[in-house]
Design an enzyme around this catalytic site. Sequence first.
Site, PDB file in Angstrom:
ATOM      1  CE  LYS A  82      -4.363  -1.839   1.509  1.00  0.00           C
ATOM      2  NZ  LYS A  82      -5.590  -1.718   2.254  1.00  0.00           N
ATOM      3  CE  LYS A  94      -7.181  -8.115  -0.133  1.00  0.00           C
ATOM      4  NZ  LYS A  94      -8.607  -7.773  -0.182  1.00  0.00           N
ATOM      5  CE  LYS A 119     -14.669  -4.204   2.817  1.00  0.00           C
ATOM      6  NZ  LYS A 119     -13.485  -3.830   3.579  1.00  0.00           N
TER       7      LYS A 119
HETATM    8  P1  ATP Z   1      -9.926  -3.012   1.499  1.00  0.00           P
HETATM    9  O1  ATP Z   1      -9.619  -3.011   0.036  1.00  0.00           O
HETATM   10  O2  ATP Z   1     -10.519  -1.739   1.984  1.00  0.00           O
HETATM   11  O3  ATP Z   1      -8.756  -3.481   2.357  1.00  0.00           O
HETATM   12  P2  ATP Z   1     -11.012  -5.670   1.608  1.00  0.00           P
HETATM   13  O4  ATP Z   1     -11.944  -6.164   0.556  1.00  0.00           O
HETATM   14  O5  ATP Z   1      -9.612  -6.158   1.595  1.00  0.00           O
HETATM   15  O6  ATP Z   1     -11.105  -4.096   1.658  1.00  0.00           O
HETATM   16  P3  ATP Z   1     -11.111  -5.966   4.491  1.00  0.00           P
HETATM   17  O7  ATP Z   1     -12.107  -5.239   5.321  1.00  0.00           O
HETATM   18  O8  ATP Z   1      -9.715  -5.453   4.481  1.00  0.00           O
HETATM   19  O9  ATP Z   1     -11.686  -6.069   3.005  1.00  0.00           O
HETATM   20  O10 ATP Z   1     -11.080  -7.488   4.932  1.00  0.00           O
HETATM   21  C1  ATP Z   1     -12.172  -8.149   5.566  1.00  0.00           C
HETATM   22  C2  ATP Z   1     -11.958  -9.652   5.529  1.00  0.00           C
HETATM   23  O11 ATP Z   1     -12.140 -10.139   4.190  1.00  0.00           O
HETATM   24  C3  ATP Z   1     -10.553 -10.101   5.948  1.00  0.00           C
HETATM   25  O12 ATP Z   1     -10.654 -11.301   6.673  1.00  0.00           O
HETATM   26  C4  ATP Z   1      -9.858 -10.336   4.629  1.00  0.00           C
HETATM   27  O13 ATP Z   1      -8.792 -11.273   4.748  1.00  0.00           O
HETATM   28  C5  ATP Z   1     -10.999 -10.898   3.802  1.00  0.00           C
HETATM   29  N1  ATP Z   1     -10.789 -10.661   2.374  1.00  0.00           N
HETATM   30  C6  ATP Z   1     -10.690  -9.454   1.773  1.00  0.00           C
HETATM   31  N2  ATP Z   1     -10.511  -9.603   0.458  1.00  0.00           N
HETATM   32  C7  ATP Z   1     -10.491 -10.936   0.225  1.00  0.00           C
HETATM   33  C8  ATP Z   1     -10.324 -11.731  -0.962  1.00  0.00           C
HETATM   34  N3  ATP Z   1     -10.143 -11.154  -2.130  1.00  0.00           N
HETATM   35  N4  ATP Z   1     -10.364 -13.075  -0.838  1.00  0.00           N
HETATM   36  C9  ATP Z   1     -10.552 -13.662   0.366  1.00  0.00           C
HETATM   37  N5  ATP Z   1     -10.696 -12.972   1.514  1.00  0.00           N
HETATM   38  C10 ATP Z   1     -10.668 -11.629   1.457  1.00  0.00           C
HETATM   39 MG    MG Z   2      -8.189  -5.418   3.054  1.00  0.00          MG
END
Ligand code: ATP
Ligand code: MG
Length: 337
Positions: free
Chosen positions: A120, A202, A205
Amino acid sequence: MLELKKKSVMFTGIQPTGSLTLGNYCGTMCSWGNLQKYYQCFFCVADLHALMSTGKKRAKYHSSKKILDMVALYLSCGVDPENNVIFVQSQIHTHSQLYWLLSNFCYFGELSRMTQFKQKSKHSQVDINLSLFCYPVLMAADILLYQTSYVSVGLDQKQHLELAQNIARRFNKLYGGIFTIPRVLINPTGFRVMALQDPQKKMSKSDANVNNTIFLLDDINIVRSKLKRSLTDSDFPAQVIYDPQRKPGVSNLLSIFSSLAEKTISQIELEFKDHQYSSFKQQLSDLVCDRISMIQKLYFSFRKDEDYLIDILKFGKKKAIHYSTENLYKVFKALDL
Ligand code: ATP
Ligand code: MG
């Protein structure tokens, strides 16, 4: 006195940085319904974590509307709010307090090695907040405050979990067995759902390209079109085979399929042995759309009743404060504060 209904605690959380995704679902949310049968579960809306990544858009993401959306989605994935604790991180002051205490048991070198920080901070060399560097310590505090035995996360959070374990062990070595050492729970498949147009990274969101991400609240036709256009691999002959190195696109779709159908990757490979990618994608699309439609149906019915959602958070706040304060007090005592 708060009584925990089950012996071991499971903790998990999601940041309100955007609308929840299929990655969040396959990585952790899809197992919540099952986990709550065995563990006392704490489901956190991690809004303090969300502050660090939202920058100028902070107000938009951090709204109470967004938080209620998330609570309604938690319920739609099967969380029983009466027997578990759903709470908003910023409403529980103990998290920030333990964060500061734990930061004295974590090294600069350790945090510098966190892959997520390296990635990041690479994107934005100008505005790197201290919080981006330190947030794994806040995450350790979130987890350790509840004497957590298990943490359900996607693969991207495994390294942060290991850091939390190291901090807990270090603290326990000096002050006795204050913290339970948390173990990581990673789903057998779907633990790292990749971006649909760029399967080397990955699904997130907060991805700027919405075509990379399936949101749980996307219109069903949009879900179908995103999956249809998802990047597959240009090898010949086109075979539905799991090989993340050579076929990252198809492998990603296979892992989503496996996670939702609760079948092994080999079973699915066999099922689609003589199929074209298009037929595989069509069946995957049906599977994803069925699940998302079911979630959305529940979501819209829960989301209508704001008072109910607010009550759940009030109840969660009371329980989380009670339980975490007890544990924080043990830390204060150990440090002679
Ligand atoms: P951001 O991009 O804001 O970091 P994010 O989609 O990564 O959002 P988080 O809130 O950081 O979501 O993560 C919430 C949960 O979802 C964590 O347990 C994270 O490991 C899981 N997670 C996030 N993205 C993935 C993915 N692509 N595949 C599997 N698990 C995921
Ligand atoms: Mg995340």
